[in-house]
Design a protein around this motif. Structure first.
Motif, PDB file in Angstrom:
ATOM      1  N   ASN A 150       0.557  -1.491  -0.176  1.00  0.00           N
ATOM      2  CA  ASN A 150      -0.473  -0.014   0.323  1.00  0.00           C
ATOM      3  C   ASN A 150       0.937   0.871   0.066  1.00  0.00           C
ATOM      4  OD1 ASN A 150       1.230   0.346   2.567  1.00  0.00           O
ATOM      5  ND2 ASN A 150      -1.260   0.495   3.326  1.00  0.00           N
TER       6      ASN A 150
ATOM      7  N   SER B 253      -4.111   4.463  -0.880  1.00  0.00           N
ATOM      8  CA  SER B 253      -3.968   2.731  -2.508  1.00  0.00           C
ATOM      9  C   SER B 253      -3.857   1.438  -1.931  1.00  0.00           C
ATOM     10  CB  SER B 253      -3.096   3.720  -2.966  1.00  0.00           C
ATOM     11  OG  SER B 253      -1.519   3.661  -2.742  1.00  0.00           O
TER      12      SER B 253
ATOM     13  N   TRP C  35      -2.886  -2.922  -2.728  1.00  0.00           N
ATOM     14  CA  TRP C  35      -3.547  -3.401  -3.789  1.00  0.00           C
ATOM     15  C   TRP C  35      -3.151  -4.963  -2.800  1.00  0.00           C
ATOM     16  CZ3 TRP C  35      -4.198  -3.488  -9.418  1.00  0.00           C
ATOM     17  CH2 TRP C  35      -4.486  -2.443  -9.168  1.00  0.00           C
TER      18      TRP C  35
ATOM     19  N   ARG D  55      -7.165  -4.602  -6.486  1.00  0.00           N
ATOM     20  CA  ARG D  55      -7.169  -3.123  -6.394  1.00  0.00           C
ATOM     21  C   ARG D  55      -8.424  -3.333  -5.298  1.00  0.00           C
ATOM     22  NH1 ARG D  55      -8.665  -1.278 -10.408  1.00  0.00           N
ATOM     23  NH2 ARG D  55      -6.935  -0.241 -11.097  1.00  0.00           N
TER      24      ARG D  55
ATOM     25  N   LEU E  50     -10.351  -0.770  -2.772  1.00  0.00           N
ATOM     26  CA  LEU E  50     -11.327   0.560  -2.821  1.00  0.00           C
ATOM     27  C   LEU E  50     -11.748   1.210  -1.790  1.00  0.00           C
ATOM     28  CD1 LEU E  50     -13.961  -0.028  -6.702  1.00  0.00           C
ATOM     29  CD2 LEU E  50     -11.015   0.282  -5.735  1.00  0.00           C
TER      30      LEU E  50
ATOM     31  N   GLU F  50      -7.852  -6.514 -11.035  1.00  0.00           N
ATOM     32  CA  GLU F  50      -7.017  -5.612 -12.496  1.00  0.00           C
ATOM     33  C   GLU F  50      -6.275  -7.244 -12.780  1.00  0.00           C
ATOM     34  OE1 GLU F  50      -6.405  -3.729 -15.387  1.00  0.00           O
ATOM     35  OE2 GLU F  50      -7.598  -2.459 -13.838  1.00  0.00           O
TER      36      GLU F  50
ATOM     37  N   VAL G 221       3.599  -0.959  -4.447  1.00  0.00           N
ATOM     38  CA  VAL G 221       2.268   0.448  -4.719  1.00  0.00           C
ATOM     39  C   VAL G 221       3.318   1.485  -4.064  1.00  0.00           C
ATOM     40  CG1 VAL G 221       0.474   1.437  -3.622  1.00  0.00           C
ATOM     41  CG2 VAL G 221       0.741  -0.666  -4.644  1.00  0.00           C
TER      42      VAL G 221
ATOM     43  N   VAL H   1      -0.885   6.032  -5.440  1.00  0.00           N
ATOM     44  CA  VAL H   1      -2.344   5.950  -5.912  1.00  0.00           C
ATOM     45  C   VAL H   1      -1.692   5.573  -7.631  1.00  0.00           C
ATOM     46  CG1 VAL H   1      -2.806   7.707  -6.617  1.00  0.00           C
ATOM     47  CG2 VAL H   1      -4.894   6.090  -6.657  1.00  0.00           C
TER      48      VAL H   1
ATOM     49  N   VAL I  81       2.156   2.283  -9.479  1.00  0.00           N
ATOM     50  CA  VAL I  81       1.445   0.688  -9.292  1.00  0.00           C
ATOM     51  C   VAL I  81       2.721   0.517 -10.023  1.00  0.00           C
ATOM     52  CG1 VAL I  81       0.163  -0.835  -8.194  1.00  0.00           C
ATOM     53  CG2 VAL I  81      -0.463   1.719  -8.018  1.00  0.00           C
TER      54      VAL I  81
ATOM     55  N   ALA J 104      -9.867   5.005  -6.519  1.00  0.00           N
ATOM     56  CA  ALA J 104      -8.575   3.337  -6.237  1.00  0.00           C
ATOM     57  C   ALA J 104      -7.859   3.301  -4.921  1.00  0.00           C
ATOM     58  CB  ALA J 104      -7.487   3.999  -7.238  1.00  0.00           C
ATOM     59  N   GLY J 105      -8.410   3.750  -4.395  1.00  0.00           N
ATOM     60  CA  GLY J 105      -7.824   2.857  -2.639  1.00  0.00           C
ATOM     61  C   GLY J 105      -9.084   3.859  -1.412  1.00  0.00           C
TER      62      GLY J 105
END
Length: 481
Positions: A9, A14, A16, A26, A28, A36, A46, A49, A52, A255-256
């Motif tokens: 992260n 963000s 992942w 991802r 959210l 993805e 990461v 955001v 990545v 996106a996070g």
């Protein structure tokens, strides 16, 4: 439950993870986890955001980038709405309703409704509002398409706006400040005292967003809550996979956790519709045409045969190859760094640590590697450092240790972990040790294990760490959902 390989992260929210199928996920922050799928990965890193990185099985380096825009096939119309089944309906600004069929707009009987708005669901689930106010939505009487014309909906409250979730649920914002949804033939009240929203957009499972031409709101627990976005929100859209796009200055997508990523729409926009993470439409004010956007994709930017990588919050990127050689990436090529490590962790270009092949911890001082005393005897399994020099390790018993300067090593009481990543002391994540069936969980800060299969409900952004009892209670609650 599933198997997760790692998580990473940024300090902006963000977040992942990679699952056992090498699929990037991802998180959210709105209880949805979005895959993805454009590239299978073995490692993800990461920075924030917008930065990545990932590695494929060959050790080649990828970066998540935006795809290009193309013009939607629909001819110009005042307002078009794509549905989840591929249908497209529109209104012409003069009360007329149209359907895109055989490459052209064909008029549909409006049943006497003056339509400046249309809500589109699958399988002919189409709604409008009889509106003489001159505003885009309502207020007015709701009408529904019956296959041949639009007819008034008996018993429906006067509507300000209507949205149809991908699962077919009809949501309505009434002109008396209520938010309702249609349950069979009964309108259920989801929220009272609804803000004077301009419009709403419904996803599945009760996920509903609204906007007032300035701010974005989320309906949660029967209450509309303000959501902080980078700019004003003129419209918004959410969809089945949790994608949320806010059309404002600038246009952004969720996106996070509280992290929004700019959408590079050319020119100014007025309207937005998201069907999924790789299919979104924006109305260009400059051309009066809708543009289609394919979201993000993994783009190969370098080879190198890396085994693992780590990115700092300032974009610094380092890696280790299969022979334990250390490398840094200069934006175009890998540059050899002295030393031999099985893994490196980058908090920033000034804070870099590594584990040597024997599991000992080292700090890179700019010229070489300096040893750091471990919290326990024996080899460490993983190490992570944040941009604030907060240091974390996992020992041979899968226990997590932290060292926050100027303090000493402490055992924060987290669940047994096999991987750790840190952006700073407040943004720490990883995955738990697998159970006997090979299943484990994604973990985020504060000693809380998160069942990714049950969505991400537990998020703690606090300076301290929760006690083991609190963590186990949170884990059980998550598993029982």
């Amino acid at each position: 439950m599933s198997t997760y390989l790692m998580a990473s992260n940024g300090n902006d929210g963000s977040f992942w993870a990679l699952n056992g199928s090498h699929q990037a996920l991802r998180f959210l922050g709105n209880s949805t986890i979005q895959p993805e799928d454009s590239q299978a990965l073995t490692c993800i890193a990461v920075a924030n955001v917008d930065t990545v990185y990932g590695l494929d099985a060959a050790g080649d380096l990828y970066r998540l980038v935006n795809t290009g825009f193309q013009q939607a096939p629909w001819a110009p119309i005042w307002h078009a709405v794509p549905g989840p089944d591929g249908s497209v309906w529109g209104v012409d600004g003069g009360g007329g309703i149209f359907e895109w069929t055989n490459g052209q707009w064909e008029g549909r009987p409006n049943g006497g409704a003056y339509a400046l708005f249309v809500a589109v669901g699958a399988n002919g689930n189409i709604w409008t509002i009889d509106n003489n106010s001159g505003w885009w939505g309502g207020p007015g009487v709701p009408y529904k398409w019956n296959g041949s014309t639009f007819v008034p909906v008996a018993g429906a409250p006067n509507a300000q706006w209507i949205s149809i979730a991908p699962d077919g649920t009809v949501w309505l914002q009434s002109d008396d400040n209520r938010t309702l949804y249609l349950d069979g033939n009964t309108w259920r009240v989801a929220a009272m005292n609804t803000p004077r929203l301009f419009g709403i957009s419904a996803g599945n499972n009760g996920l509903v967003y609204g906007w007032d031409f300035g701010s974005l709101y989320l309906l949660a627990g029967g209450v509309w809550q303000y959501i902080n976005t980078p700019g004003n929100c003129a419209s918004a859209s959410t969809c089945q996979d949790g994608t949320v796009v806010a059309d404002g200055m600038p246009v952004t997508r969720l996106a996070g956790f509280s992290a929004w990523s700019p959408v590079p729409v050319p020119g100014r926009t007025l309207d937005v519709f998201a069907l999924d993470a790789h299919k979104m439409y924006f109305l260009s004010i400059d051309t009066n045409r809708y543009l289609q956007w394919g979201g993000s994709t993994w783009q190969k930017i370098a080879g190198g045969g890396m085994a693992s990588i780590s990115a700092g919050v300032d974009g610094a990127l380092w890696g280790v190859d299969a022979a334990h050689a250390v490398w840094s990436f200069d934006g175009a090529n890998w540059q050899r760094v002295p030393g031999t490590m099985q893994k490196v962790s980058v908090g920033s270009s000034q804070n870099i640590v590594g584990l040597d092949p024997n599991g000992r911890i080292f700090y890179f001082d700019g010229g070489g590697w300096r040893p750091i005393a471990s919290p326990t005897t024996g080899p460490m399994l993983d190490v992570a450092i944040g941009s604030d020099a907060a240091l974390f390790v996992i020992d041979g018993a899968n226990d997590l240790w932290s060292r926050i300067a100027p303090g000493d090593w402490m055992k924060p009481g987290a669940l047994p972990l096999m991987q750790i990543s840190a952006a700073d002391r407040y943004h720490v994540c990883g995955v738990t040790k697998p159970d006997g069936a090979g299943r484990n969980q994604v973990w985020l800060g504060a000693g809380v294990a998160v069942g990714a299969d049950h969505h991400l409900h537990h998020y703690f952004k606090a300076p301290g760490w929760a006690a083991r009892q609190e963590a186990m209670m949170a884990q059980r609650a998550c598993e029982e959902m």
